[in-house]
Scaffold this motif. Structure first.
Motif, PDB file in Angstrom:
ATOM      1  N   LEU A 168     -20.640  20.498 -44.410  1.00 30.16           N
ATOM      2  CA  LEU A 168     -20.516  20.134 -42.998  1.00 30.16           C
ATOM      3  C   LEU A 168     -20.698  21.352 -42.095  1.00 30.16           C
ATOM      4  O   LEU A 168     -21.365  21.264 -41.051  1.00 30.16           O
ATOM      5  N   GLU A 169     -20.131  22.480 -42.481  1.00 27.64           N
ATOM      6  CA  GLU A 169     -20.301  23.689 -41.673  1.00 27.64           C
ATOM      7  C   GLU A 169     -21.764  24.119 -41.625  1.00 27.64           C
ATOM      8  O   GLU A 169     -22.237  24.620 -40.593  1.00 27.64           O
ATOM      9  N   ALA A 170     -22.485  23.905 -42.716  1.00 30.93           N
ATOM     10  CA  ALA A 170     -23.910  24.257 -42.747  1.00 30.93           C
ATOM     11  C   ALA A 170     -24.730  23.384 -41.805  1.00 30.93           C
ATOM     12  O   ALA A 170     -25.853  23.749 -41.427  1.00 30.93           O
ATOM     13  N   HIS A 171     -24.168  22.225 -41.427  1.00 28.39           N
ATOM     14  CA  HIS A 171     -24.862  21.321 -40.499  1.00 28.39           C
ATOM     15  C   HIS A 171     -24.190  21.310 -39.124  1.00 28.39           C
ATOM     16  O   HIS A 171     -24.230  20.323 -38.392  1.00 28.39           O
ATOM     17  N   ASP A 172     -23.544  22.431 -38.802  1.00 26.62           N
ATOM     18  CA  ASP A 172     -23.009  22.682 -37.452  1.00 26.62           C
ATOM     19  C   ASP A 172     -21.798  21.835 -37.080  1.00 26.62           C
ATOM     20  O   ASP A 172     -21.520  21.634 -35.893  1.00 26.62           O
ATOM     21  N   PHE A 173     -21.057  21.357 -38.065  1.00 23.45           N
ATOM     22  CA  PHE A 173     -19.780  20.717 -37.785  1.00 23.45           C
ATOM     23  C   PHE A 173     -18.696  21.798 -37.792  1.00 23.45           C
ATOM     24  O   PHE A 173     -18.778  22.769 -38.544  1.00 23.45           O
ATOM     25  N   GLU A 174     -17.676  21.598 -36.979  1.00 21.17           N
ATOM     26  CA  GLU A 174     -16.514  22.481 -36.994  1.00 21.17           C
ATOM     27  C   GLU A 174     -15.396  21.796 -37.766  1.00 21.17           C
ATOM     28  O   GLU A 174     -15.017  20.673 -37.434  1.00 21.17           O
ATOM     29  N   ILE A 175     -14.880  22.434 -38.794  1.00 21.70           N
ATOM     30  CA  ILE A 175     -13.806  21.861 -39.588  1.00 21.70           C
ATOM     31  C   ILE A 175     -12.473  22.210 -38.931  1.00 21.70           C
ATOM     32  O   ILE A 175     -11.987  23.336 -39.023  1.00 21.70           O
ATOM     33  N   ALA A 176     -11.895  21.236 -38.246  1.00 20.56           N
ATOM     34  CA  ALA A 176     -10.614  21.454 -37.583  1.00 20.56           C
ATOM     35  C   ALA A 176      -9.494  21.593 -38.594  1.00 20.56           C
ATOM     36  O   ALA A 176      -8.540  22.348 -38.394  1.00 20.56           O
ATOM     37  N   ALA A 177      -9.612  20.847 -39.709  1.00 18.08           N
ATOM     38  CA  ALA A 177      -8.625  20.941 -40.791  1.00 18.08           C
ATOM     39  C   ALA A 177      -9.222  20.316 -42.039  1.00 18.08           C
ATOM     40  O   ALA A 177      -9.973  19.340 -41.961  1.00 18.08           O
ATOM     41  N   ALA A 178      -8.891  20.906 -43.196  1.00 25.90           N
ATOM     42  CA  ALA A 178      -9.272  20.352 -44.499  1.00 25.90           C
ATOM     43  C   ALA A 178      -7.991  20.245 -45.309  1.00 25.90           C
ATOM     44  O   ALA A 178      -7.422  21.265 -45.717  1.00 25.90           O
ATOM     45  N   VAL A 179      -7.527  19.024 -45.539  1.00 27.79           N
ATOM     46  CA  VAL A 179      -6.208  18.814 -46.131  1.00 27.79           C
ATOM     47  C   VAL A 179      -6.326  18.031 -47.435  1.00 27.79           C
ATOM     48  O   VAL A 179      -7.378  17.463 -47.744  1.00 27.79           O
ATOM     49  N   GLU A 180      -5.199  17.991 -48.183  1.00 25.13           N
ATOM     50  CA  GLU A 180      -5.249  17.333 -49.485  1.00 25.13           C
ATOM     51  C   GLU A 180      -4.208  16.241 -49.673  1.00 25.13           C
ATOM     52  O   GLU A 180      -4.218  15.555 -50.692  1.00 25.13           O
ATOM     53  N   THR A 181      -3.296  16.041 -48.726  1.00 27.21           N
ATOM     54  CA  THR A 181      -2.259  15.018 -48.886  1.00 27.21           C
ATOM     55  C   THR A 181      -2.201  14.110 -47.666  1.00 27.21           C
ATOM     56  O   THR A 181      -2.668  14.463 -46.577  1.00 27.21           O
TER      57      THR A 181
END
Length: 217
Positions: free
Chosen positions: A20-33
């Motif tokens: 996603l970052e490679a396609h110009d998205f900003e990752i506001a959060a990446a969570v697992e639960t």
């Protein structure tokens, strides 16, 4: 475009972040639960959420339920759900309120980078991205009990399936190698046979068709 991503498998989560970052998205959060997802959706107000259905601690449908709760608190929040298998119940729940961008993809689609990124963008823009296998099951399930659907010709069913995937008339025409005028005619016939009101709003049209297929009128 700000994304909240929820996936409990580290390698897949990390891969999706990089994609996603490679396609110009900003990752506001990446969570697992599930609890982390709920907090992120409430506090960060992303443009779109990409959510695995099964998250800890329950590993049942926690991710979906967190997303649905977030949509109740923020109507229209775009949500793209990822699932290992076709679960018609999950598709029904996601589509139930008929508002905002929604998507349901099998995880296998994630490995097609172009298709996955296109789905995220389409959902974020308020559109629909439904996995073809989900559409096939909804069509088959509805056809078994509904006479109007049985009135559709094979070509009209093809057009309906492609509509339900979120494709425009131009994209359907290209896929079926026919003119846009022919697609427009098939579309008009579909709405007439299913007693659905014709609309120029493509996203509303897709959601209306999906709602009809799964719930009836």
């Amino acid at each position: 475009m700000r994304v909240v991503l929820a996936e409990d498998l580290f390698l897949l989560r990390d891969g999706l972040v990089r994609l996603l970052e490679a396609h110009d998205f900003e990752i506001a959060a990446a969570v697992e639960t599930g609890p982390e997802l709920s907090r992120a959706l409430a506090e960060l107000e992303p443009d779109v959420a990409v959510v695995d259905v099964r998250l800890p601690p329950t590993l049942t449908d926690e991710g979906l339920q967190c997303a649905l709760e977030a949509r109740r608190n923020r109507p229209g929040l775009p949500v793209l759900v990822l699932s290992q298998h076709v679960e018609q119940l999950y598709a029904r729940e996601l589509l139930a309120d008929g508002s905002g961008g929604v998507g349901y993809l099998l995880k296998d689609r994630v490995f097609d980078a172009e298709q996955f990124v296109d789905a995220v963008r389409r959902v974020a823009a308020g559109g629909t991205a439904m996995d073809p296998q989900v559409i096939q099951q909804l069509l088959s399930r509805r056809a078994a009990a509904d006479q109007p659907l049985e009135r559709l010709t094979p070509r009209e069913r093809e057009v309906l399936e492609l509509m339900a995937q979120g494709r425009t008339n131009a994209a359907i025409a290209g896929k079926l190698v026919v003119t846009e005028r022919a697609v427009a005619k098939h579309t008009a016939n579909i709405f007439a046979k299913l007693s659905l009101e014709v609309s120029d709003d493509d996203n509303r049209r897709v959601l209306a068709v999906l709602a009809y297929l799964d719930h009836g009128r």
